[in-house]
Design a protein around this motif. Sequence first.
Motif: not given
Length: 272
Positions: A49-68, A80-87
């Motif tokens: 669990l993380a409260s914001n994307l900054s806490e997981i900055s630099g991580r890579a994910f195969d899939l992201c579900i945006v449910a906001v 997401m585009a600034q902080l993460l790598t998402v396929s």
Amino acid sequence: MNILLIGCGNMGAAMAVGISRDYDYDLVIVDPDLQRVRQQVGASVAAELASNLSEISGRAFDLCIVAVKPNLVQATARQMAQLLTVSLTVSIAAGIDIASLRSWSSPATKIVRAMPNLAASVGQSMTVAVAEPSLSREERTTVKTILETAGRFAWLEDEAFIDPVTAVAGSGPAYVFAFAQYLAAAASSLGLEDTFAAELVRQTLIGAAGLMERTESSFPQLKAAVTSPGGTTEAGLSALESGTALADLLQACVAKAAARAAALRTEAATRA
């Protein structure tokens, strides 16, 4: 597979529970209210669990579900585009089209727009999705596999059909609940105790849904199976279907919902 879920309201929680139930994937949930997340998903979901994307900055994910919520999608996608790598990104936000998602997302991220409904919370959603043409067959299979954890799934080849699907399947549970509400009120008006009237309606609708699920008969055939000439059902239907009253009402209902879905899409594109 590494999966990121952003937003854990009713729909996000349903997706988290389904994924954890069916697959042993590495799941990270991001939501500002982690106490609510723990209450929503309980101990059945093994997730970071993380409260914001900054806490997981630099991580890579195969899939992201945006449910906001829809009004938060633009900021979320850009962060997401600034902080993460998402396929692969799957958005389940109503009214946000693929063109908008593409303009806010990293060029390296492939986009899918999906529309589940509230029945995902009990694994009975009717979910549809439309994908960018660049998705491979394997990626489409991956998306289907993930979204089927919430219930039934179908691909749409034309994004234009998302609005009418939203009006029927996305909003449809509320129409059924409204029907249940008024049917129970009618039962109470005949002298039945309110709690019993609600129980009567609830089980009647559950039973009818079970019949639809377990038979290939058409809706008119199922209706005819309950309706005896000169009987009580025929009498009741004569009021419900007087002229084209019910058909016209549902036509207007779905048309208004579809128009609102289109308007939400236009509003989102304007904000972009």
